[in-house]
Every structure is written in C-alpha cells, then in structure tokens.
Design an enzyme around this catalytic site. Structure first.
Site, PDB file in Angstrom:
ATOM      1  CG  ASP A 185      -1.953   1.128   1.100  1.00 34.74           C
ATOM      2  OD1 ASP A 185      -2.747   1.060   0.151  1.00 34.74           O
ATOM      3  OD2 ASP A 185      -1.942   2.060   1.925  1.00 34.74           O
ATOM      4  CG  ASP A 225      23.503 -24.776 -51.145  1.00 35.60           C
ATOM      5  OD1 ASP A 225      24.266 -24.550 -50.182  1.00 35.60           O
ATOM      6  OD2 ASP A 225      22.885 -25.848 -51.289  1.00 35.60           O
ATOM      7  CG  ASP A 266      18.168 -18.551 -46.872  1.00 34.32           C
ATOM      8  OD1 ASP A 266      18.329 -19.756 -47.136  1.00 34.32           O
ATOM      9  OD2 ASP A 266      17.903 -18.134 -45.740  1.00 34.32           O
ATOM     10  NE  ARG A 299      17.932 -16.458 -33.431  1.00 35.72           N
ATOM     11  CZ  ARG A 299      17.569 -15.181 -33.351  1.00 35.72           C
ATOM     12  NH1 ARG A 299      17.465 -14.457 -34.423  1.00 35.72           N
ATOM     13  NH2 ARG A 299      17.303 -14.666 -32.178  1.00 35.72           N
TER      14      ARG A 299
HETATM   15  C1  LIG Z   1       2.994   8.337  -5.614  1.00 38.22           C
HETATM   16  C2  LIG Z   1       2.735   7.398  -6.765  1.00 38.22           C
HETATM   17  C3  LIG Z   1       1.820   6.394  -6.660  1.00 38.22           C
HETATM   18  N1  LIG Z   1       1.555   5.560  -7.724  1.00 38.22           N
HETATM   19  C4  LIG Z   1       0.515   4.496  -7.638  1.00 38.22           C
HETATM   20  O1  LIG Z   1      -0.449   4.823  -6.673  1.00 38.22           O
HETATM   21  C5  LIG Z   1      -1.136   3.644  -6.296  1.00 38.22           C
HETATM   22  C6  LIG Z   1      -1.297   3.666  -4.797  1.00 38.22           C
HETATM   23  O2  LIG Z   1      -2.484   3.039  -4.447  1.00 38.22           O
HETATM   24  P1  LIG Z   1      -2.527   1.671  -3.633  1.00 38.22           P
HETATM   25  O3  LIG Z   1      -3.799   1.656  -2.875  1.00 38.22           O
HETATM   26  O4  LIG Z   1      -1.274   1.467  -2.873  1.00 38.22           O
HETATM   27  O5  LIG Z   1      -2.556   0.571  -4.767  1.00 38.22           O
HETATM   28  P2  LIG Z   1      -3.674   0.294  -5.865  1.00 38.22           P
HETATM   29  O6  LIG Z   1      -3.242   0.881  -7.163  1.00 38.22           O
HETATM   30  O7  LIG Z   1      -5.035   0.672  -5.390  1.00 38.22           O
HETATM   31  O8  LIG Z   1      -3.590  -1.269  -6.025  1.00 38.22           O
HETATM   32  P3  LIG Z   1      -3.886  -2.387  -4.902  1.00 38.22           P
HETATM   33  O9  LIG Z   1      -2.556  -2.907  -4.476  1.00 38.22           O
HETATM   34  O10 LIG Z   1      -4.728  -3.411  -5.600  1.00 38.22           O
HETATM   35  O11 LIG Z   1      -4.637  -1.736  -3.767  1.00 38.22           O
HETATM   36  C7  LIG Z   1      -0.257   2.475  -6.691  1.00 38.22           C
HETATM   37  O12 LIG Z   1      -0.885   1.827  -7.813  1.00 38.22           O
HETATM   38  C8  LIG Z   1       1.033   3.138  -7.164  1.00 38.22           C
HETATM   39  O13 LIG Z   1       1.641   2.399  -8.214  1.00 38.22           O
HETATM   40  C9  LIG Z   1       2.242   5.700  -8.906  1.00 38.22           C
HETATM   41  O14 LIG Z   1       2.011   4.976  -9.885  1.00 38.22           O
HETATM   42  N2  LIG Z   1       3.207   6.692  -8.993  1.00 38.22           N
HETATM   43  C10 LIG Z   1       3.479   7.545  -7.982  1.00 38.22           C
HETATM   44  O15 LIG Z   1       4.358   8.431  -8.128  1.00 38.22           O
END
Ligand SMILES: Cc1cn([C@@H]2O[C@H](COP(=O)(O)OP(=O)(O)OP(=O)(O)O)[C@@H](O)[C@H]2O)c(=O)[nH]c1=O
Length: 522
Positions: free
Chosen positions: A88, A467, A440, A483
């Site tokens: 997360d 050939d 070829d 290859r």
């Molecule tokens: C700051 C920042 C965040 N992210 C994306 O933000 C989502 C965070 O949300 P999450 O709740 O952690 O994840 P989710 O996308 O909801 O997926 P899940 O794990 O299923 O909850 C993730 O996607 C990350 O990549 C980026 O792609 N780039 C950035 O610079």
C-alpha cells in the site's frame, strides 16, 4: 545481498501479488519474480486516526490486502498459495495521509497541498507465508515499509489543471505518477524511486534475504519453511530463526547435506514453463484473448473445447509466466503475449529445425530424399511455419543485433542464410549507407514477399537465391552469419567459415550472432 538468488528463492513457490497496481506488477516482473495477480478486495478504510504514524497505516493496509487474498484463495480451493504479497502506497504531508483522489477536485486539493513542498511517500509491504493444513489456513506475516521524500516545484493553477485533465492522477496516491507526466512536477527525490512508484524493490529483496538467509549467509540449501509458525516481524526487526531440520541433523552427525540442486530444479521449472507456453500456443489461447474483453477460465474452456479445471490451471500458469493477466473480469493477454511471437516454433519444438533441433528433411530447403506429393505439401507447410517463427524471432532481436556492433565503416553486407530479411532490414535502418544482400535458398526466398519487416521495405536490401555451401558467395565487405552456425556439425561450420574467409577481402568481417553470442571474426 545478491539479488538473483533471493528472488530465486520464490521461484519454486506459488506466489500471488495481491495488487491491481500495474506498476507493482511491472516492478516485480522486471525483477524476475514469477507470480499470479489476484487483486485484493480489502476496502482501504481503516481509521487513519487510530494509527500512531502514517506508515503504520500503510503497513496494516498492505497486510489486510494480502490476508484477504490468502483467505479468499484458501476458501475457494482449500489451497492457499505459498506466498502472498500485499502493498500500500500513501503520501503523507503535514500529518495528513493522501491516497488516490476520488475525483478531479480531490486531485486538485491534493496536488495544491503538495505544491512547493516536501512530502513523504510510504509504501507498506506485507509478505504473507501461507499453509493450508487440515482445512485450516496458517499465515505468517512479515512486514516493513519504506519512506522516500519528494520535493515538488511550485505548481501554477494552469499546470495543475492541465495535469489533472491528463487523467494521470486518478489511480495514484497523492494524485501524481512520478514515473510519467508527474515526474515534471518533482524537483528532488531522497530515497528509493521505485518506492514512490509503488513498490520498494530494494528493501523487499533485503527482507527476503533476511527471511531466507537468516544467518546472513546466502545458503544454497532451501530455506526452512516459514509456514504456520505464527511469528511476526516488525519493521526493521531481526527475524531470528532456529536451525532448520537439515541443519540440526548435520550438526549432530557432522556430515554436510548434499548441495541443493538449484540448477537442476531450474531446468525442471523451465521445462514446465515451456510446456505451459507450448500448450497455450497450441490451443491458441493468446489468439483467443488478443484484443478481446477478458474471459473467465470457464469461457476460455468453452471456446477451446477443453476442461474448465485444466484450462484454469493452464491460464494461471500463463499468468505466473507473465503472458496473461488476471483480474476479476477474467484473463487477458499481457503486452508480451500480444507481441509478434515465434509461437509456431515454440508450439512445434519437434520441428524446430534450424533453431535448435535437427531440421526435418527439407524443412528450409536442405536437400532431402526424393520427395513425393504428400511429403512436399507437408514440407512446404513445415517450411512456412518455420519461416514465420524465424521471422518473428529475428524481428524481436534484429535491432539489438544490428546495434550490438559499430558497422558504420561497411558499405555492403551479405546476410548468409538471411531468410526473410528481418535482420537485413534492421541493418539497413541502422546504417543508411549499407547495402545488404540476403543470400538464401530459392525455396526460402520465394516466400519473402509474404513477410513484412519492422518498418518499410527499403531498396538497400536485396535478395539473392543460392546455396551457402555450393554457390559462390556474393561479394560484400561484411558477412553476417546469424543463427545458422549452430544448425550444422563442426565439419560443416568449418567448411562454411572457410568459404567466407576465402570470399573476404583483407579488412572485411564476419559477424556471427546467436541469441547467446555476438562475435565478430575479422
Ligand atoms: C505516488 C505514486 C503512486 N503511484 C501508484 O499509486 C497507487 C497507490 O495506491 P494503492 O492503494 O497502494 O494501490 P492500488 O493501485 O489501489 O492497487 P492495490 O494494491 O490493488 O490496492 C499504486 O498503484 C502506485 O503504483 C504511482 O504509480 N506513482 C506515484 O508516483
């Protein structure tokens, strides 16, 4: 810490990434991890105020995401995966936790809060080892978080709205994506960049090393199971483990256990992976899923006339191999599966001919016994299949081969056994002065018109039937032998290279390339 062995520790396990984030999937896939994707249904609504710090909230959310998937999978099949990974990512600024914006106005208030300031990005990660025993699920959670500090530029209203209107902020914590347009808003980053993108790979590998090499030594033996011990590692906490069963025996008897056959197991794994890929190709799974809406396993099975259970397992294997992705809506191709592939070759390894196995007689025009009509039709079909496969394979690698050497000093090249001209066209594109002759067999070259190179055809490339063992080699400053050497026994290779050496004028070169080697003989 050596990264590969740590990731390899998970190769023999069923690993699930409990995340729908395409960035997380990409980071872990790039690191060589094989996993299935089962997005978590855990609602990210834990009461933030009840956590002492923002990262404590991210870690708990990551853990709940992973546990929800572990429990659901266990309930569904009574078989949990070995490892579930949850993550997360949150942005913390001035004591506030920012997650994904709910709408444009929310994105606006998040980004204006970040404008001109430094904030922290925390990604909490949970690695859950699972074990189903007597219908019960045991889990062992290891968790950690990583912090990266990000300094934003001052953002004008105009820039803010332009960025919000790009749509990029909506699925990203804090309302920005540092890896894309959002990178333009960022002045400085202190810490792990990938942590901001969504997954702290470096810290994750270190955590795996802690878990799998508890004594700090990269032991080649299998790590003891963490399943069902109910232990829990806090962030930064050392996980100390008692000696595994093997170690205990060896301490008592004084004998070291035999070395763990990593190479052998990898070979077996690769075989299984290839089998899954070949089977999916033969069944035309990737054709079925190309460009269409995602399909559930049972629908795929219905369309292919296969069993639902076996198809489900095959599709899951393809997910783990990175060819399919799985969401609640079903399975769909990844970009890799949609690439122009050497599928024919892989689907028919028994007739791989010039790319590995012994060529079937006459497959690509090699001399065979007197043909009858049926064998002619068969060999024609086989030849076309092989040409398609070699063309796709060459297209995938041609540009890399063409740019692996500096060939700018040559005015003419001859690609011996150059087949459909995929490499010749790549050479011509990289070296606009270079004229390339593809040499070829006539029975190969008659099919050339049916194969499109990457990019437009060019007059720099011409095709000459002949050939390589019988006919005079066309004059050229550079001979390319890509290859083909590996198709022949040593005596023939020697004969061919001698012919090339005789055709070469002083200062000319032969570039021999295969997937594994790039050599220039001058
Ligand atoms: C700051 C920042 C965040 N992210 C994306 O933000 C989502 C965070 O949300 P999450 O709740 O952690 O994840 P989710 O996308 O909801 O997926 P899940 O794990 O299923 O909850 C993730 O996607 C990350 O990549 C980026 O792609 N780039 C950035 O610079």
């Amino acid at each position: 810490m050596v990264l590969c062995p740590v990731i390899r520790k998970l190769l023999h396990k069923r690993v699930v990434l409990a995340s729908a984030s395409p960035r997380r999937q990409e980071i872990l896939r790039q690191a060589g991890l094989r996993f299935e994707v089962v997005p978590s249904r855990f609602k990210e609504t834990l009461p933030k105020a009840s956590f002492p710090t923002p990262p404590a909230y991210a870690v708990e959310t990551a853990k709940q995401k992973a546990l929800e998937v572990a429990r659901r999978m266990h309930q569904k099949d009574l078989r949990a995966p070995d490892v579930v990974i949850g993550a997360d990512t949150i942005v913390a600024v001035g004591g506030l936790i920012l997650e994904k914006p709910v709408d444009k106005q929310d994105a606006y208030s998040m980004l204006s809060r970040l404008s001109g300031k430094e904030h922290s990005v925390f990604t909490g990660v949970a690695i859950v080892h699972c074990c189903s025993r007597d219908g019960r699920l045991d889990t062992d959670v290891s968790e950690f978080y990583e912090e990266t500090r990000v300094q934003f530029s001052e953002l004008s209203e105009e820039l803010l709205w332009e960025y919000i209107d790009s749509g990029e902020p909506m699925d990203k914590a804090g309302g920005y994506g540092i890896q894309a347009l959002g990178g333009m808003l960022v002045e400085q980053v202190h810490g792990d960049f990938l942590n901001v993108v969504g997954f702290p790979l470096n810290r994750f590998c270190k955590k795996l090393a802690e878990l799998y090499y508890p004594s700090g030594r990269e032991d080649p033996r299998p790590a003891q199971s963490h399943q069902g011990r109910g232990g829990r590692a806090e962030d930064g906490g050392e996980r100390t483990q008692a000696a595994g069963p093997e170690e205990a025996v060896s301490n008592r008897t004084g004998h070291s256990p035999p070395p763990f056959p990593t190479g052998l197991l990898e070979l077996v794994d690769s075989f299984k992976a290839s089998k899954a890929l070949f089977t999916a190709c033969k069944l035309k799974v990737f054709d079925l899923l190309k460009d269409g809406a995602p399909l559930k396993a049972v629908d795929v099975a219905g369309k292919l006339g296969t069993s639902a259970c076996g198809t489900g397992r095959l599709l899951d294997a393809c997910v783990a191999l990175g060819f399919l992705q799985k969401t609640d809506r079903g399975y769909s191709n990844t970009e890799t599966a949609n690439l122009d592939h050497p599928w024919d070759l892989s689907a028919r390894p028994e007739s791989a001919g010039r790319d590995g196995a012994d060529p079937p007689d006459g497959a690509l025009g090699e001399r065979a016994g007197p043909p009858n009509q049926a064998s002619c039709a068969h060999s024609e079909e086989t030849r076309l299949g092989l040409l398609r496969a070699m063309h796709s394979l060459a297209k995938l690698t041609a540009r890399h081969v063409a740019t692996a050497f500096d060939l700018s000093r040559f005015a003419s090249a001859c690609d011996l056994g150059g087949c459909t001209g995929a490499l010749a066209h790549a050479l011509a594109r990289e070296y606009p002065r270079l004229r390339v002759t593809v040499f070829d067999l006539p029975e190969v070259l008659q099919h050339v018109a049916g194969f499109q190179p990457d990019g437009p055809r060019t007059e720099q490339v011409s095709f000459l039937p002949g050939d390589i063992f019988e006919d005079s080699l066309p004059e050229a400053d550079l001979y390319v032998v890509s290859r083909i050497l590996r198709d022949w026994p040593d005596g023939k290779v020697h004969e061919l290279l001698s012919r090339v050496a005789r055709a070469c004028k002083p200062g000319e070169a032969t570039a021999s390339t295969s997937l594994l080697q790039n050599l220039i003989f001058v």
